[in-house]
Design a protein around this motif. Structure first.
Motif, PDB file in Angstrom:
ATOM      1  N   VAL A 194       6.479 -15.919 -10.889  1.00  0.00           N
ATOM      2  CA  VAL A 194       6.071 -15.330  -9.608  1.00  0.00           C
ATOM      3  C   VAL A 194       5.582 -13.901  -9.821  1.00  0.00           C
ATOM      4  CG1 VAL A 194       6.925 -14.490  -7.378  1.00  0.00           C
ATOM      5  CG2 VAL A 194       7.522 -16.784  -8.160  1.00  0.00           C
ATOM      6  N   LYS A 195       6.277 -13.147 -10.652  1.00  0.00           N
ATOM      7  CA  LYS A 195       5.867 -11.783 -10.946  1.00  0.00           C
ATOM      8  C   LYS A 195       4.534 -11.769 -11.700  1.00  0.00           C
ATOM      9  CE  LYS A 195      10.519  -9.723 -11.121  1.00  0.00           C
ATOM     10  NZ  LYS A 195      10.264  -8.648 -10.134  1.00  0.00           N
ATOM     11  N   GLU A 196       4.360 -12.692 -12.635  1.00  0.00           N
ATOM     12  CA  GLU A 196       3.108 -12.755 -13.383  1.00  0.00           C
ATOM     13  C   GLU A 196       1.938 -13.094 -12.456  1.00  0.00           C
ATOM     14  OE1 GLU A 196       4.188 -14.006 -17.920  1.00  0.00           O
ATOM     15  OE2 GLU A 196       4.341 -15.602 -16.426  1.00  0.00           O
ATOM     16  N   ARG A 197       2.178 -13.952 -11.480  1.00  0.00           N
ATOM     17  CA  ARG A 197       1.123 -14.288 -10.526  1.00  0.00           C
ATOM     18  C   ARG A 197       0.705 -13.068  -9.714  1.00  0.00           C
ATOM     19  NH1 ARG A 197       4.145 -19.821  -8.636  1.00  0.00           N
ATOM     20  NH2 ARG A 197       3.342 -21.185 -10.313  1.00  0.00           N
ATOM     21  N   ARG A 198       1.662 -12.204  -9.422  1.00  0.00           N
ATOM     22  CA  ARG A 198       1.340 -10.975  -8.694  1.00  0.00           C
ATOM     23  C   ARG A 198       0.475 -10.053  -9.554  1.00  0.00           C
ATOM     24  NH1 ARG A 198       5.100  -7.259  -6.241  1.00  0.00           N
ATOM     25  NH2 ARG A 198       3.204  -6.749  -5.089  1.00  0.00           N
ATOM     26  N   LEU A 199       0.732 -10.040 -10.852  1.00  0.00           N
ATOM     27  CA  LEU A 199      -0.105  -9.238 -11.748  1.00  0.00           C
ATOM     28  C   LEU A 199      -1.543  -9.750 -11.729  1.00  0.00           C
ATOM     29  CD1 LEU A 199       2.208  -8.953 -14.904  1.00  0.00           C
ATOM     30  CD2 LEU A 199       2.139  -7.481 -12.895  1.00  0.00           C
ATOM     31  N   VAL A 237       0.889  -2.287 -11.107  1.00  0.00           N
ATOM     32  CA  VAL A 237      -0.111  -2.857 -10.193  1.00  0.00           C
ATOM     33  C   VAL A 237       0.073  -2.281  -8.795  1.00  0.00           C
ATOM     34  CG1 VAL A 237      -0.838  -4.976  -9.021  1.00  0.00           C
ATOM     35  CG2 VAL A 237      -0.450  -4.980 -11.491  1.00  0.00           C
ATOM     36  N   ASP A 238       1.310  -2.188  -8.333  1.00  0.00           N
ATOM     37  CA  ASP A 238       1.591  -1.654  -7.003  1.00  0.00           C
ATOM     38  C   ASP A 238       1.203  -0.179  -6.912  1.00  0.00           C
ATOM     39  OD1 ASP A 238       2.554  -4.093  -6.191  1.00  0.00           O
ATOM     40  OD2 ASP A 238       4.665  -3.591  -6.553  1.00  0.00           O
ATOM     41  N   GLU A 239       1.478   0.579  -7.960  1.00  0.00           N
ATOM     42  CA  GLU A 239       1.143   2.006  -7.954  1.00  0.00           C
ATOM     43  C   GLU A 239      -0.361   2.222  -7.861  1.00  0.00           C
ATOM     44  OE1 GLU A 239       4.923   3.744 -10.584  1.00  0.00           O
ATOM     45  OE2 GLU A 239       2.946   3.482 -11.491  1.00  0.00           O
ATOM     46  N   VAL A 240      -1.114   1.463  -8.660  1.00  0.00           N
ATOM     47  CA  VAL A 240      -2.577   1.613  -8.652  1.00  0.00           C
ATOM     48  C   VAL A 240      -3.155   1.170  -7.311  1.00  0.00           C
ATOM     49  CG1 VAL A 240      -4.732   0.848  -9.717  1.00  0.00           C
ATOM     50  CG2 VAL A 240      -2.757   1.395 -11.148  1.00  0.00           C
ATOM     51  N   ALA A 241      -2.605   0.105  -6.738  1.00  0.00           N
ATOM     52  CA  ALA A 241      -3.090  -0.386  -5.448  1.00  0.00           C
ATOM     53  C   ALA A 241      -2.896   0.654  -4.352  1.00  0.00           C
ATOM     54  CB  ALA A 241      -2.371  -1.675  -5.074  1.00  0.00           C
ATOM     55  N   GLY A 242      -1.886   1.502  -4.504  1.00  0.00           N
ATOM     56  CA  GLY A 242      -1.608   2.521  -3.496  1.00  0.00           C
ATOM     57  C   GLY A 242      -2.431   3.784  -3.647  1.00  0.00           C
ATOM     58  N   GLU A 243      -3.269   3.859  -4.674  1.00  0.00           N
ATOM     59  CA  GLU A 243      -4.095   5.037  -4.901  1.00  0.00           C
ATOM     60  C   GLU A 243      -5.476   4.855  -4.278  1.00  0.00           C
ATOM     61  OE1 GLU A 243      -4.113   5.793  -9.081  1.00  0.00           O
ATOM     62  OE2 GLU A 243      -1.931   5.979  -9.216  1.00  0.00           O
ATOM     63  N   ASN A 244      -6.079   5.956  -3.890  1.00  0.00           N
ATOM     64  CA  ASN A 244      -7.391   5.928  -3.244  1.00  0.00           C
ATOM     65  C   ASN A 244      -8.483   5.891  -4.314  1.00  0.00           C
ATOM     66  OD1 ASN A 244      -9.406   6.023  -1.302  1.00  0.00           O
ATOM     67  ND2 ASN A 244      -9.329   8.262  -1.136  1.00  0.00           N
ATOM     68  N   LEU A 245      -8.803   4.682  -4.786  1.00  0.00           N
ATOM     69  CA  LEU A 245      -9.735   4.518  -5.895  1.00  0.00           C
ATOM     70  C   LEU A 245     -10.872   3.582  -5.498  1.00  0.00           C
ATOM     71  CD1 LEU A 245      -7.152   3.937  -8.776  1.00  0.00           C
ATOM     72  CD2 LEU A 245      -8.313   6.084  -8.211  1.00  0.00           C
ATOM     73  N   THR A 246     -12.015   3.779  -6.115  1.00  0.00           N
ATOM     74  CA  THR A 246     -13.103   2.828  -5.948  1.00  0.00           C
ATOM     75  C   THR A 246     -12.742   1.562  -6.719  1.00  0.00           C
ATOM     76  OG1 THR A 246     -14.308   3.553  -7.921  1.00  0.00           O
ATOM     77  CG2 THR A 246     -14.764   4.730  -5.838  1.00  0.00           C
TER      78      THR A 246
END
Length: 208
Positions: free
Chosen positions: A126-131, A74-83
């Motif tokens: 807590v981790k699942e909530r972040r997902l 999730v963190d990796e995808v959030a850091g990418e420049n995507l629509t």
């Protein structure tokens, strides 16, 4: 003297977790013994205890390790420049790809997390909530007006309903693989999201 862990040591730990996850998934956590884990890993029981002190430690490592890998995705995808659409498609693709190689760990996460002690279970929750938040943010970005109706999280849970239980019916030797199904799930979900209409709010009843 400090003992330095080698790559072989870490590889053996991961191999043990893989064997334990398979046994927990097939037999259930309560019905699996350390003797069975040692036998599956091709180790003596005393050697197994050199890597993990007990069965509960195996459970914690399997569950937390699996959800931590998903959290990293999730963190990796959030850091990418995507629509918005690209972000959601990429999240779906990476999650399904991760599940394809971690079906046993995923089953343990969904079925055996209840055996965790409160502090360990809360850390996993807590981790699942972040997902969930990562997916919900992508949906909100796609259709901001749905968030005003508090639908981003419910839609996320519906999406997880599609991908989280794929391991129960998708067979690796079947006509469809995980890569193909990731695309199908993304098409199905993204094709349906534009048609979602916020429901009329039901007024709260007031007591006289």
């Amino acid at each position: 003297m400090v003992r330095i862990r080698t790559s072989a040591y870490d590889e053996q730990r991961e191999a043990i977790l893989s064997h334990a996850a398979r046994l927990f998934a097939e037999r259930g956590y309560p019905a699996t013994s350390m003797n069975q884990v040692a036998e599956a890993a091709g180790l003596s029981k005393s050697t197994l205890y050199h890597y993990y002190r007990d069965k509960y430690t195996l459970l914690v490592n399997i569950v937390e390790g699996h959800v931590s890998k998903l959290e990293l995705l999730v963190d990796e995808v959030a850091g990418e420049n995507l629509t918005a659409e690209q972000r959601l498609r990429e999240l779906i693709r990476r999650f399904v790809e991760e599940y394809s190689g971690a079906q046993h760990a995923h089953r343990v996460l969904t079925e055996d997390v209840r055996f965790l002690e409160e502090a360990d279970r809360e850390r996993v929750v807590v981790k699942e909530r972040r997902l969930v938040a990562g997916f919900a943010q992508a949906i909100q970005q796609l259709r901001p007006e749905l968030d005003a109706a508090s639908l981003s999280k419910p839609l996320t849970m519906l999406l997880f309903g599609m991908i989280n239980w794929m391991f129960t019916w998708l067979r690796p030797d079947g006509g469809l693989n995980h890569e193909a199904m990731a695309s199908v799930v993304a098409d199905l979900f993204l094709g349906g999201v534009p048609a979602v209409r916020p429901p009329a709010l039901v007024p709260l009843s007031t007591s006289s």
